[in-house]
Design a protein around this motif. Structure first.
Motif, PDB file in Angstrom:
ATOM      1  N   THR A   1      12.444   6.515  -4.312  1.00  0.00           N
ATOM      2  CA  THR A   1      12.881   6.308  -2.942  1.00  0.00           C
ATOM      3  C   THR A   1      12.278   4.995  -2.493  1.00  0.00           C
ATOM      4  OG1 THR A   1      13.041   8.667  -2.379  1.00  0.00           O
ATOM      5  CG2 THR A   1      12.799   7.120  -0.558  1.00  0.00           C
ATOM      6  N   VAL A   2      13.109   4.078  -2.038  1.00  0.00           N
ATOM      7  CA  VAL A   2      12.625   2.763  -1.606  1.00  0.00           C
ATOM      8  C   VAL A   2      13.117   2.502  -0.196  1.00  0.00           C
ATOM      9  CG1 VAL A   2      12.636   0.277  -2.020  1.00  0.00           C
ATOM     10  CG2 VAL A   2      12.615   1.856  -3.968  1.00  0.00           C
ATOM     11  N   VAL A   3      12.178   2.268   0.695  1.00  0.00           N
ATOM     12  CA  VAL A   3      12.510   1.808   2.038  1.00  0.00           C
ATOM     13  C   VAL A   3      12.474   0.288   2.003  1.00  0.00           C
ATOM     14  CG1 VAL A   3      11.795   1.747   4.457  1.00  0.00           C
ATOM     15  CG2 VAL A   3      11.569   3.865   3.126  1.00  0.00           C
TER      16      VAL A   3
ATOM     17  N   THR B   1      18.137   6.036  -7.607  1.00  0.00           N
ATOM     18  CA  THR B   1      17.124   5.707  -6.615  1.00  0.00           C
ATOM     19  C   THR B   1      17.745   5.722  -5.225  1.00  0.00           C
ATOM     20  OG1 THR B   1      15.984   4.282  -8.213  1.00  0.00           O
ATOM     21  CG2 THR B   1      15.420   3.984  -5.886  1.00  0.00           C
ATOM     22  N   ARG B   2      17.062   6.338  -4.295  1.00  0.00           N
ATOM     23  CA  ARG B   2      17.511   6.356  -2.904  1.00  0.00           C
ATOM     24  C   ARG B   2      16.973   5.103  -2.220  1.00  0.00           C
ATOM     25  NH1 ARG B   2      14.906   9.064   1.786  1.00  0.00           N
ATOM     26  NH2 ARG B   2      16.442   9.183   3.470  1.00  0.00           N
ATOM     27  N   ILE B   3      17.878   4.231  -1.806  1.00  0.00           N
ATOM     28  CA  ILE B   3      17.499   3.002  -1.120  1.00  0.00           C
ATOM     29  C   ILE B   3      17.865   3.148   0.355  1.00  0.00           C
ATOM     30  CG2 ILE B   3      17.720   0.497  -1.028  1.00  0.00           C
ATOM     31  CD1 ILE B   3      16.729   1.278  -3.714  1.00  0.00           C
ATOM     32  N   VAL B   4      16.880   2.991   1.216  1.00  0.00           N
ATOM     33  CA  VAL B   4      17.106   3.075   2.654  1.00  0.00           C
ATOM     34  C   VAL B   4      16.935   1.677   3.237  1.00  0.00           C
ATOM     35  CG1 VAL B   4      16.418   4.138   4.827  1.00  0.00           C
ATOM     36  CG2 VAL B   4      16.212   5.429   2.694  1.00  0.00           C
ATOM     37  N   LEU B   5      17.992   1.176   3.838  1.00  0.00           N
ATOM     38  CA  LEU B   5      17.962  -0.128   4.493  1.00  0.00           C
ATOM     39  C   LEU B   5      17.452   0.071   5.916  1.00  0.00           C
ATOM     40  CD1 LEU B   5      18.747  -3.167   4.602  1.00  0.00           C
ATOM     41  CD2 LEU B   5      21.031  -2.416   5.337  1.00  0.00           C
ATOM     42  N   ALA B   6      16.249  -0.406   6.178  1.00  0.00           N
ATOM     43  CA  ALA B   6      15.594  -0.195   7.463  1.00  0.00           C
ATOM     44  C   ALA B   6      15.626  -1.483   8.268  1.00  0.00           C
ATOM     45  CB  ALA B   6      14.148   0.259   7.259  1.00  0.00           C
ATOM     46  N   SER B   7      16.324  -1.450   9.397  1.00  0.00           N
ATOM     47  CA  SER B   7      16.472  -2.660  10.193  1.00  0.00           C
ATOM     48  C   SER B   7      16.578  -2.306  11.666  1.00  0.00           C
ATOM     49  CB  SER B   7      17.724  -3.434   9.762  1.00  0.00           C
ATOM     50  OG  SER B   7      17.965  -4.538  10.612  1.00  0.00           O
TER      51      SER B   7
ATOM     52  N   ALA C   1      22.680   1.298  -0.747  1.00  0.00           N
ATOM     53  CA  ALA C   1      21.720   1.656   0.293  1.00  0.00           C
ATOM     54  C   ALA C   1      22.397   2.358   1.458  1.00  0.00           C
ATOM     55  CB  ALA C   1      21.002   0.400   0.789  1.00  0.00           C
ATOM     56  N   ALA C   2      21.618   3.136   2.174  1.00  0.00           N
ATOM     57  CA  ALA C   2      22.045   3.766   3.424  1.00  0.00           C
ATOM     58  C   ALA C   2      21.293   3.107   4.565  1.00  0.00           C
ATOM     59  CB  ALA C   2      21.759   5.264   3.397  1.00  0.00           C
ATOM     60  N   PHE C   3      22.025   2.708   5.602  1.00  0.00           N
ATOM     61  CA  PHE C   3      21.404   2.038   6.742  1.00  0.00           C
ATOM     62  C   PHE C   3      20.850   3.050   7.725  1.00  0.00           C
ATOM     63  CE2 PHE C   3      21.939   0.637  11.178  1.00  0.00           C
ATOM     64  CZ  PHE C   3      21.066  -0.432  11.200  1.00  0.00           C
ATOM     65  N   ARG C   4      19.610   2.813   8.183  1.00  0.00           N
ATOM     66  CA  ARG C   4      19.026   3.601   9.259  1.00  0.00           C
ATOM     67  C   ARG C   4      18.206   2.671  10.154  1.00  0.00           C
ATOM     68  NH1 ARG C   4      15.378   8.441   7.707  1.00  0.00           N
ATOM     69  NH2 ARG C   4      15.383   8.659   9.984  1.00  0.00           N
TER      70      ARG C   4
ATOM     71  N   ALA D   1      34.541  -4.289   1.363  1.00  0.00           N
ATOM     72  CA  ALA D   1      35.117  -4.810   2.601  1.00  0.00           C
ATOM     73  C   ALA D   1      34.652  -3.987   3.797  1.00  0.00           C
ATOM     74  CB  ALA D   1      36.632  -4.807   2.511  1.00  0.00           C
ATOM     75  N   GLU D   2      34.582  -2.682   3.630  1.00  0.00           N
ATOM     76  CA  GLU D   2      34.112  -1.820   4.711  1.00  0.00           C
ATOM     77  C   GLU D   2      32.657  -2.122   5.050  1.00  0.00           C
ATOM     78  OE1 GLU D   2      34.745   2.064   3.174  1.00  0.00           O
ATOM     79  OE2 GLU D   2      36.936   1.881   3.141  1.00  0.00           O
ATOM     80  N   ALA D   3      31.857  -2.383   4.023  1.00  0.00           N
ATOM     81  CA  ALA D   3      30.431  -2.642   4.239  1.00  0.00           C
ATOM     82  C   ALA D   3      30.202  -3.915   5.036  1.00  0.00           C
ATOM     83  CB  ALA D   3      29.701  -2.720   2.901  1.00  0.00           C
ATOM     84  N   ALA D   4      31.090  -4.903   4.891  1.00  0.00           N
ATOM     85  CA  ALA D   4      30.915  -6.172   5.599  1.00  0.00           C
ATOM     86  C   ALA D   4      30.944  -5.980   7.110  1.00  0.00           C
ATOM     87  CB  ALA D   4      31.988  -7.167   5.180  1.00  0.00           C
ATOM     88  N   ALA D   5      31.670  -4.984   7.571  1.00  0.00           N
ATOM     89  CA  ALA D   5      31.768  -4.715   9.001  1.00  0.00           C
ATOM     90  C   ALA D   5      30.796  -3.642   9.464  1.00  0.00           C
ATOM     91  CB  ALA D   5      33.195  -4.293   9.353  1.00  0.00           C
ATOM     92  N   ALA D   6      30.039  -3.071   8.529  1.00  0.00           N
ATOM     93  CA  ALA D   6      29.167  -1.952   8.861  1.00  0.00           C
ATOM     94  C   ALA D   6      27.922  -2.413   9.613  1.00  0.00           C
ATOM     95  CB  ALA D   6      28.754  -1.222   7.579  1.00  0.00           C
ATOM     96  N   PRO D   7      27.372  -1.561  10.477  1.00  0.00           N
ATOM     97  CA  PRO D   7      26.117  -1.901  11.144  1.00  0.00           C
ATOM     98  C   PRO D   7      25.021  -2.208  10.122  1.00  0.00           C
ATOM     99  CG  PRO D   7      27.090   0.060  12.137  1.00  0.00           C
ATOM    100  CD  PRO D   7      27.880  -0.236  10.886  1.00  0.00           C
ATOM    101  N   GLY D   8      24.306  -3.290  10.359  1.00  0.00           N
ATOM    102  CA  GLY D   8      23.217  -3.662   9.465  1.00  0.00           C
ATOM    103  C   GLY D   8      23.602  -4.599   8.357  1.00  0.00           C
TER     104      GLY D   8
END
Length: 391
Positions: free
Chosen positions: A141-143, A199-205, A279-282, A255-262
């Motif tokens: 798990t990586v933050v 691996t669970r990658i969490v994009l923290a921003s 990654a999952a954005f939180r 393409a969807e990710a380009a418009a996604a938050p974060g």
């Protein structure tokens, strides 16, 4: 509960009160650890017997690794590539199978000489090397805390360091940095480190910008990294090219990710993480409160002290004090704040769940002296806070 009383605090000299200090750094003057130390010292001047627990926090930007280390994570250091291609030592935090990686450690503005920028060529390659080191250390798990970057390369350097191939029309690697993406013709993601799949990658921003456009990475944050108007236009087009090429390699989700938050966080590294790393954005503060064990600490608290250098409109949009106040408020625990500068009126503070804020500029209006004497001033502010809420 009234403005003046923490649960169990009045009438007993604070003996039954327990204060949790969960504040971010005062940028340019005090680290989050130093803020907690000064607040505790100020409180103990007024209520010597009160229990004060420190839990320094961060919202994913610079200071995130330091907060994890203060919470008991182990410091790991790695030699990586800096934003201008120079070697440097960067740290990440590890506890069990969880790593906290701060991209600013490897690819941050802090590594550039004062007044020197590299808007078109700065690379996130070192961040990818730091992620690879965390995988080597057994993290599953990586933050990934992003913020404070010197880069606008859409995470291209990071992906390259992890095994992706970003190629020009002649089949050679594109140059480092966002400017080099103008030559991007094809992408091969098949060589990405296979451990990423498990691996669970969490994009923290703390920002939710898309990759491109008027609210994108280049337009909003490029000027802070030395980008001229012409550079901003070139970088925005280059990031658009990256999204187009990765769309061909990874399919519609790119393409969807380009418009996604974060996606636009930290020069677009959020986009590279969403597409290439899965990654999952939180919101960064939510992630860090979980990682740091805030919920357990809150169980022991009758009053929470949060804060950061400037409490202003940005605070209300995902910054650490707002996240702390929301979490504490949900459990019915009162929250007050300390700050260097206060730019929120009482109604805005209450709307964020903060009863009252104590600003250093109320004690010392001269900004330079306020920064230079931040520690002693913060102790005085904390003493006033204790007199109001703990006696």
């Amino acid at each position: 509960m009234t403005d003046g009383a923490a649960k169990g605090g009045r009438g007993d000299g604070g003996a039954r009160a327990s204060v949790l200090v969960a504040a971010d750094k005062f940028k340019g003057s005090l680290t989050a650890v130093e803020v907690a130390e000064r607040v505790a010292a100020g409180i103990h001047r007024v209520v010597p017997g009160v229990r004060v627990e420190a839990l320094p926090v961060a919202d994913g930007g610079d200071g995130t690794v330091a907060a994890a280390l203060a919470a008991g994570f182990e410091r790991r250091a790695e030699r990586v590539t800096g934003p201008r291609g120079e070697p440097l030592t960067a740290a990440y935090a590890l506890r069990g199978g969880t790593a906290v990686v701060e991209m600013a450690e490897a690819s941050g503005l802090q590594h550039l000489p004062p007044g020197v920028f590299a808007p078109l060529t700065a690379t996130t390659y070192g961040t990818g090397e730091l992620l690879r080191a965390a995988l080597d250390a057994g993290a599953r798990t990586v933050v990934l805390g992003v913020g404070g970057s010197a880069t606008t390369d859409g995470g291209a350097g990071m992906l390259t360091a992890l095994g992706a191939r970003l190629l020009d029309a002649a089949g050679g690697p594109v140059p480092p940095g966002g400017g080099g993406l103008a030559a991007l013709a094809s992408a091969d993601l098949s060589g990405l480190d296979p451990r990423l799949a498990d691996t669970r990658i969490v994009l923290a921003s703390d920002v939710d910008n898309p990759l491109t456009g008027p609210k994108g990475a280049a337009a909003v944050y490029g000027p802070q990294k030395g980008a001229s108007p012409a550079d901003v236009a070139a970088l925005d087009a280059a990031l658009g090219r990256l999204a187009e090429v990765l769309g061909e390699a990874a399919g519609p989700r790119a393409a969807e990710a380009a418009a996604a938050p974060g996606a636009g966080a930290a020069g677009g590294i959020g986009y590279g993480a969403l597409v290439g790393l899965g990654a999952a954005f939180r919101p960064g503060i939510e992630v860090m409160l979980d990682v740091l064990g805030f919920a357990a600490a809150l169980e022991r608290a009758t009053l929470v002290v949060t804060g950061e250098g400037s409490l202003d409109a940005q605070t209300l949009h995902g910054k650490a004090p707002a996240g702390v106040a929301a979490a504490a408020g949900a459990r019915g625990v009162d929250v007050v704040a300390v700050c260097g500068r206060l730019a929120l009126d009482p109604a805005a503070l209450r709307g964020a769940g903060i009863l009252r804020a104590y600003a250093l500029t109320d004690l010392e209006p001269d900004p330079e002296r306020c920064i230079a004497e931040a520690g002693p001033l913060l102790e005085r502010a904390a003493a006033a806070l204790a007199a109001d809420h703990l006696r």
